[in-house]
Design an enzyme around this catalytic site. Structure first.
Site, PDB file in Angstrom:
ATOM      1  N   THR A 341       0.825  -1.211   0.000  1.00  0.00           N
ATOM      2  CA  THR A 341       0.000   0.000   0.000  1.00  0.00           C
ATOM      3  C   THR A 341       0.858   1.258   0.000  1.00  0.00           C
ATOM      4  OG1 THR A 341      -0.097   0.243   2.407  1.00  0.00           O
ATOM      5  CG2 THR A 341      -1.748  -1.211   1.389  1.00  0.00           C
ATOM      6  N   CYS A 342       0.185   2.397  -0.230  1.00  0.00           N
ATOM      7  CA  CYS A 342       0.866   3.689  -0.281  1.00  0.00           C
ATOM      8  C   CYS A 342       0.944   4.323   1.096  1.00  0.00           C
ATOM      9  CB  CYS A 342       0.144   4.625  -1.230  1.00  0.00           C
ATOM     10  SG  CYS A 342       0.260   4.052  -2.907  1.00  0.00           S
ATOM     11  N   ASP A 343       1.184   3.525   2.110  1.00  0.00           N
ATOM     12  CA  ASP A 343       1.291   4.045   3.463  1.00  0.00           C
ATOM     13  C   ASP A 343       2.714   3.798   3.932  1.00  0.00           C
ATOM     14  OD1 ASP A 343      -0.792   4.416   6.157  1.00  0.00           O
ATOM     15  OD2 ASP A 343       1.288   3.828   6.463  1.00  0.00           O
TER      16      ASP A 343
END
Ligand code: PLP
Length: 395
Positions: A341-343
């Site tokens: 994910t983009c976290d």
């Protein structure tokens, strides 16, 4: 880990069953595969190690309906935390009398729901909740949870749950005055407890509360030791028999002449070892020409079910489709493992040393072993559009 010969054989059979399923069905990844015979084996091992003790499976560890149904058929009881978990257990064949609503944080209408479904055992740690129980679950049995000092467990429960022992005395007295049945003391000594004596201090506090109230004529009968029994990740574990012996000795030492009824609420120890989580490598990259470590991005991360990698508390054994280097001695090198994910927090391991095959490429599989507990139940439903973790059960 010390495993008996029978344990080793069962483990090989479980691995073979899960591999056969993955080879034949080629399910999309990521996915969790649970070997139900291993769940049965772990549950019966705990029950047999602690004769006479009520074993309440903590449903949050793995709420797959097949797991709950199997445990209900084996005669397990259940530790639940919400109306949905109650309804799940009932739908899978559990009797209301085998359910303990062990979450001290509950809405009045959730208590009413539980009571209407026949649940008559509750855990509390506050005056407001005891009063709500008296109103919405009249006549029910109540355990009061005490605070536990931070200890050697991998996951201490901190200060969120429980109250000081002297407050527990007052709450149990109040429960009796309000027409509830004051049953005893509960606690949770922390999850993945690696010290068989990790329950001792809390058992001492529970015994003191019990003795105080029994001296007043309030006949508490029960102590609930919570969860904490460990699972075999990368580090060796003391055998289950050592835990049983330490707990039995602590109870005898602190409770003295009075022998309480005992409950345990294992979650992790029942299901962790039954599960293999299959993931796929999305990308292998480097961050600079000088850093030897590769970054391996999997199609599962912190939000897809690997919440317990926070702080790298739990380190899963890994096996890849390029061989389990360094298990098979192939060329391997250090990696950082991260999720898709983009976290920025979606990094699994950067301090824990994992060596994976130098050959590892996008599309290869990385299997996380001992992943049956606290994975699927922690998976988000669609963070960044990724699907929740699917669970398959094999028999
Ligand atoms: C989560 C929980 C358990 C299970 O703990 P494990 O460490 O997985 O055995 C037991 N009791 C309560 C009250 C819990 O919240």
């Amino acid at each position: 880990m010390k495993t008996s010969f029978a344990g080793q054989r069962l483990h090989h059979e479980a691995t073979a069953r899960i591999r056969r399923f993955l080879d034949q069905e080629q399910p999309g990844t990521p996915c969790l595969v649970i070997d139900l015979p291993t769940v049965r084996d772990r549950f019966t091992a705990i029950r047999d190690a602690l004769p006479g003790v009520g074993v309440f499976y903590a449903v949050k560890a793995n709420p797959a309906p097949e797991v709950v149904a199997l445990l209900a058929a084996e005669g397990a009881s259940f530790d639940v935390a919400s109306p949905n978990e109650i309804d799940l257990c009932l739908a899978q064949g559990a009797a209301p009398a085998t359910i303990s609503y062990s979450n001290p944080i509950k809405k009045a209408r959730d208590i009413a729901h539980a009571y209407q479904r026949g649940v008559r055992l509750y855990v509390s740690d506050s005056e407001q909740d005891v009063r709500a129980l008296a109103e919405h679950a009249p006549g029910s049995s109540v355990l009061v949870r005490i605070l536990v000092e931070a200890n050697s467990s991998t996951y201490p429960f901190g200060k969120k749950f429980g109250c000081a022992p002297e407050m527990a005395v007052d709450l149990l007295r109040l429960a009796g005055e309000l027409g509830l049945v004051p049953l005893g003391v509960a606690f949770h000594a922390g999850s993945q407890q690696l010290d068989p004596n990790g329950w001792d201090a809390a058992i001492a506090d529970a015994a003191e509360v019990t003795a105080k109230l029994r001296a007043e004529g309030i006949a508490l009968s029960t102590v609930n030791l919570g969860g904490g029994l460990p699972a075999g990740y990368l580090d060796p574990l003391p055998p289950l028999a050592d835990y049983a012996a330490a707990i039995t000795a602590s109870i005898a030492r602190h409770f003295g002449d009075f022998t309480p009824r005992v409950m345990v609420e294992p979650g992790r120890a029942v299901v962790a070892e039954s599960g293999v989580l299959r993931s796929e490598v999305v990308l292998v990259s480097r961050k600079s020409y000088s850093d030897e470590r590769r970054w391996v991005f999997l199609d599962i991360g912190r939000y897809g079910g690997l919440a317990e990698t926070e702080g790298e508390a739990i380190a899963y054994p890994l096996r890849t489709s390029r061989g389990g280097a360094p298990l098979d001695g192939g060329p391997a090198g250090p990696v950082v493992l991260a999720g898709p994910t983009c976290d920025a927090d979606d990094v699994l391991y950067q301090n824990t040393c994992y060596d994976l095959p130098l050959e590892l490429r996008a599309g290869d599989h990385v299997d996380l072993l001992c992943a049956g507990a606290y994975t699927a139940s922690y998976s988000s439903i669609a963070f960044n559009g990724f699907e929740p973790l699917a669970t398959y059960c094999v028999r």
